[in-house]
Design an enzyme around this catalytic site. Sequence first.
Site, mmCIF file in Angstrom:
data_model
loop_
_atom_site.group_PDB
_atom_site.id
_atom_site.type_symbol
_atom_site.label_atom_id
_atom_site.label_comp_id
_atom_site.label_asym_id
_atom_site.label_seq_id
_atom_site.Cartn_x
_atom_site.Cartn_y
_atom_site.Cartn_z
ATOM 1 N N ALA A 28 0.802 -1.228 0.000
ATOM 2 C CA ALA A 28 0.000 0.000 0.000
ATOM 3 C C ALA A 28 0.832 1.275 0.000
ATOM 4 O O ALA A 28 0.418 2.288 -0.569
ATOM 5 C CB ALA A 28 -0.927 -0.006 1.210
ATOM 6 N N PHE A 37 -5.932 0.972 2.965
ATOM 7 C CA PHE A 37 -7.054 0.102 3.297
ATOM 8 C C PHE A 37 -7.058 -0.254 4.775
ATOM 9 O O PHE A 37 -8.088 -0.281 5.415
ATOM 10 C CB PHE A 37 -7.010 -1.179 2.449
ATOM 11 C CG PHE A 37 -7.467 -0.958 1.039
ATOM 12 C CD1 PHE A 37 -8.782 -1.202 0.677
ATOM 13 C CD2 PHE A 37 -6.595 -0.481 0.074
ATOM 14 C CE1 PHE A 37 -9.227 -0.989 -0.613
ATOM 15 C CE2 PHE A 37 -7.030 -0.259 -1.224
ATOM 16 C CZ PHE A 37 -8.342 -0.515 -1.576
ATOM 17 N N ASP A 69 -4.914 -1.396 -7.652
ATOM 18 C CA ASP A 69 -5.289 -0.160 -8.325
ATOM 19 C C ASP A 69 -4.827 -0.072 -9.776
ATOM 20 O O ASP A 69 -5.173 0.875 -10.484
ATOM 21 C CB ASP A 69 -4.765 1.053 -7.539
ATOM 22 C CG ASP A 69 -3.296 0.876 -7.149
ATOM 23 O OD1 ASP A 69 -2.478 0.539 -8.028
ATOM 24 O OD2 ASP A 69 -2.974 1.051 -5.961
ATOM 25 N N HIS A 104 -3.753 -9.826 -5.379
ATOM 26 C CA HIS A 104 -5.147 -9.688 -4.952
ATOM 27 C C HIS A 104 -6.059 -9.282 -6.098
ATOM 28 O O HIS A 104 -7.168 -8.834 -5.863
ATOM 29 C CB HIS A 104 -5.248 -8.679 -3.796
ATOM 30 C CG HIS A 104 -4.503 -9.124 -2.565
ATOM 31 N ND1 HIS A 104 -3.349 -8.532 -2.120
ATOM 32 C CD2 HIS A 104 -4.747 -10.140 -1.710
ATOM 33 C CE1 HIS A 104 -2.914 -9.147 -1.028
ATOM 34 N NE2 HIS A 104 -3.739 -10.135 -0.761
ATOM 35 N N CYS A 132 -24.117 -14.520 -20.115
ATOM 36 C CA CYS A 132 -24.516 -15.874 -19.701
ATOM 37 C C CYS A 132 -25.545 -15.834 -18.577
ATOM 38 O O CYS A 132 -26.057 -16.870 -18.167
ATOM 39 C CB CYS A 132 -23.299 -16.696 -19.277
ATOM 40 S SG CYS A 132 -22.770 -16.427 -17.577
ATOM 41 N N VAL A 187 9.224 5.780 -0.373
ATOM 42 C CA VAL A 187 9.491 4.949 -1.557
ATOM 43 C C VAL A 187 9.654 5.793 -2.820
ATOM 44 O O VAL A 187 10.357 5.404 -3.747
ATOM 45 C CB VAL A 187 8.375 3.897 -1.777
ATOM 46 C CG1 VAL A 187 8.321 2.921 -0.610
ATOM 47 C CG2 VAL A 187 7.024 4.556 -1.995
HETATM 48 ZN ZN ZN Z 1 -20.813 -15.259 -17.657
#
Ligand code: ZN
Length: 253
Positions: free
Chosen positions: A25, A36, A106, A121, A156, A237
Amino acid sequence: MDEDALDALATAVRRADSTVALTGAGVSTASGIPSFRGEDGIWDRWDPNAFHRRRLEADPAGFWTDRVDLRAELVAGDPEPNDAHGALAAMERRGHLDAVVTQNVDGLHADAGTDRLVELHGTNRRVRCDDCGERRPAEPVFERVRDGSVPPRCGCGGVYRPDVVLFGESLDDDALDRAQRLARESDVFLAVGSSLSVRPAALLPRIAVDADASLAIVNFEPTPRDGDADHLFREDVTDLLPALEARVRRCQG
Ligand code: ZN
């Protein structure tokens, strides 16, 4: 910034046959994505049960109505890739980074140009049919929901769902296998902006270290894996990764 420590990491990356980054994150918050977990995080303010697997099955219309509201909050700042995303993409382009494994949903690593990407994820950029598995871009489906088509359905007849791991679901085996293999085969494992407290992200640095990789951790807060780290940076970072990228590139010739 500790220049000697940065030099040491740059040297390790340059010598490595395989460097793999794991991002959490902390890489997204600099792009304005709300976090989050933790205090005032998304799951502090939103009820996680609203986005649970059980809710999707029992009340798909309610699930989607809440999901549209959550999405509005997530993209409110019109998030774009930041310098950390850019540095990782640049390292890959120049052959200094094998892959990015991310906990983030994201899509910003892909936007920045990272090609070899494992999204542990899933991604909010797509939806998939809960019955037949067909995937498609998320935005037009969100548009349909906003226009009153709830829940949105596949041709579907099945209900679409975000192409992310919901509460109550387990991770995609294929993504997990790829991430573990990358960790095992890496010479340098770079854990960036992750608290390393949530599985499987918590396990990957250990897998890498057990396979004799050097472990670098870049995170403001202490992590449970800090004791295993060969290179430890309590830096932003968006400062550290561009500095590392520049150094690896410069020393190339
Ligand atoms: Zn479907």
